[in-house]
Design a protein around this motif. Sequence first.
Motif, short mmCIF file in Angstrom:
data_model
loop_
_atom_site.label_atom_id
_atom_site.label_comp_id
_atom_site.label_asym_id
_atom_site.label_seq_id
_atom_site.Cartn_x
_atom_site.Cartn_y
_atom_site.Cartn_z
N GLY A 132 0.85 -1.14 0.11
CA GLY A 132 0.04 -0.01 -0.05
C GLY A 132 0.95 1.45 -0.08
N CYS A 133 0.27 2.29 -0.02
CA CYS A 133 0.87 3.79 -0.02
C CYS A 133 -0.20 4.65 0.48
N VAL A 134 0.51 5.50 1.45
CA VAL A 134 -0.34 6.37 1.98
C VAL A 134 0.38 7.98 1.79
N VAL A 135 -0.51 8.98 1.34
CA VAL A 135 0.11 10.33 1.49
C VAL A 135 -0.54 10.96 2.69
N TYR A 136 0.42 11.48 3.41
CA TYR A 136 0.30 12.51 4.67
C TYR A 136 0.01 14.09 4.31
N THR A 172 4.83 10.59 2.04
CA THR A 172 4.40 9.53 1.52
C THR A 172 4.89 8.29 2.43
N LEU A 173 4.10 7.37 2.82
CA LEU A 173 4.55 5.98 3.30
C LEU A 173 4.37 4.99 2.36
N ARG A 174 5.18 3.95 2.04
CA ARG A 174 5.18 2.99 1.18
C ARG A 174 5.45 1.84 1.79
N PHE A 175 4.54 0.37 1.68
CA PHE A 175 4.71 -0.43 2.57
C PHE A 175 4.34 -1.69 1.88
N ASP A 176 4.83 -3.05 2.22
CA ASP A 176 4.71 -4.10 2.18
C ASP A 176 4.26 -5.03 3.82
N ARG A 177 4.11 -6.33 3.55
CA ARG A 177 4.04 -6.96 4.83
C ARG A 177 5.05 -6.87 5.86
N ASN A 178 6.28 -6.68 5.22
CA ASN A 178 7.33 -6.56 6.32
C ASN A 178 8.09 -5.41 6.31
N GLU A 179 8.17 -4.45 5.20
CA GLU A 179 8.94 -3.32 5.30
C GLU A 179 8.31 -2.10 5.06
N SER A 180 8.87 -0.92 5.25
CA SER A 180 8.16 0.23 4.93
C SER A 180 9.11 1.38 4.70
N ILE A 181 9.01 2.34 3.84
CA ILE A 181 9.81 3.78 3.99
C ILE A 181 8.85 4.88 3.85
N PHE A 182 9.40 6.06 4.66
CA PHE A 182 8.72 7.14 4.65
C PHE A 182 9.48 8.34 4.52
N PHE A 183 9.03 9.17 3.52
CA PHE A 183 9.70 10.21 3.06
C PHE A 183 8.98 11.59 2.72
N ALA A 226 -3.63 11.17 7.32
CA ALA A 226 -3.79 10.55 5.85
C ALA A 226 -4.84 11.10 4.93
N SER A 227 -4.25 11.58 3.74
CA SER A 227 -5.24 12.12 3.02
C SER A 227 -5.38 11.32 1.39
N ILE A 228 -4.52 10.48 1.19
CA ILE A 228 -4.84 9.48 0.22
C ILE A 228 -4.15 7.97 0.84
N ILE A 229 -5.27 7.15 0.49
CA ILE A 229 -4.92 5.77 0.92
C ILE A 229 -5.15 4.58 -0.18
N LYS A 230 -4.05 4.20 -0.53
CA LYS A 230 -4.00 3.20 -1.62
C LYS A 230 -3.54 1.71 -1.26
N LEU A 231 -4.31 0.62 -1.32
CA LEU A 231 -4.04 -0.59 -0.87
C LEU A 231 -4.24 -1.53 -2.04
N SER A 232 -3.30 -2.64 -1.94
CA SER A 232 -3.21 -3.49 -3.21
C SER A 232 -2.93 -4.77 -2.70
N LYS A 233 -3.45 -5.66 -3.53
CA LYS A 233 -3.19 -7.14 -3.52
C LYS A 233 -1.88 -7.50 -4.10
N GLU A 234 -1.33 -6.72 -5.01
CA GLU A 234 -0.08 -6.85 -5.46
C GLU A 234 1.21 -6.60 -4.59
N GLU A 235 2.21 -7.36 -4.69
CA GLU A 235 3.66 -7.19 -3.94
C GLU A 235 4.23 -6.19 -4.60
N THR A 236 5.22 -5.48 -3.61
CA THR A 236 5.80 -4.36 -4.25
C THR A 236 7.36 -4.52 -3.59
#
Length: 247
Positions: A29-33, A69-80, A210-220
């Motif tokens: 997923g991806c979230v914009v704050y 922006t916060l990007r994440f998968d099941r185990n990792e995330s990065i915020f910038f 959070a202003s934008i929340i995008k969730l996905s069933k695809e791995e990233t």
Amino acid sequence: MLKLKNTLIIIGFLFLSFNLLSQNSLQSGCVVYNIKMNPKQSVKNIQGSRGFHQMRKKMENVFPKLKFTLRFDRNESIFFMNPNLEIDGKEFLNKLAIIATRGESKFFINKNEKLVLEQKSYFGEDFLVKFSTDDLKWTLINEKKIIGKYTCYKAAVKRVNSGPLKKGEKFSTYIAWYCPDIPFNFGPYEFTALPGLILELSNDHIIYTASIIKLSKEETKIERPSQGKLITKEEFEGIGKKAFENR
């Protein structure tokens, strides 16, 4: 009547099972704050010179231009912080706003390793400051509110910059609102390890929502920062202390 009641129970159970299955199938997923100053710390409530109040008031106009922006998968995330051509990083107020929001750093989390890496520059040198997610000692609070379409629950933690609270140190209390219906344990900066995604984070000065929340069933693929000297938080604090003494 009994037959109808049993049918409704079965339908409810199937709906719940489908909902849980749908949540468990999410992979990334991806979230914009958006950010703003905390109204509890308005200009009128803060001591200081007239010039300080004027500068703070101007910074209130800069904050809405900053997006994170916060990007994440099941185990990792990065915020910038998102790049913004409208923001001149050399202009004094913009620079101050970026520093106040730690916008010059990137924050990487690996849940399995219980690891946080803060990528930052200091006096022209790049560092990867590491510390543990175990440093976060959350207090869960029995309060909830709606953010967007999601029901969120409250938690609090005391922090000193990027690190655990030490005896005698001044600290900030961070309030997080997390959503158990979004099954990812991440949030802004180093804030993690709650039973759901953090949709709002605040301290005495700033609120991230959070202003934008995008969730996905695809791995990233989450890119792990590699640029900089890997050191502990204590080692980085020692470098800062030595630089201050040399000045």
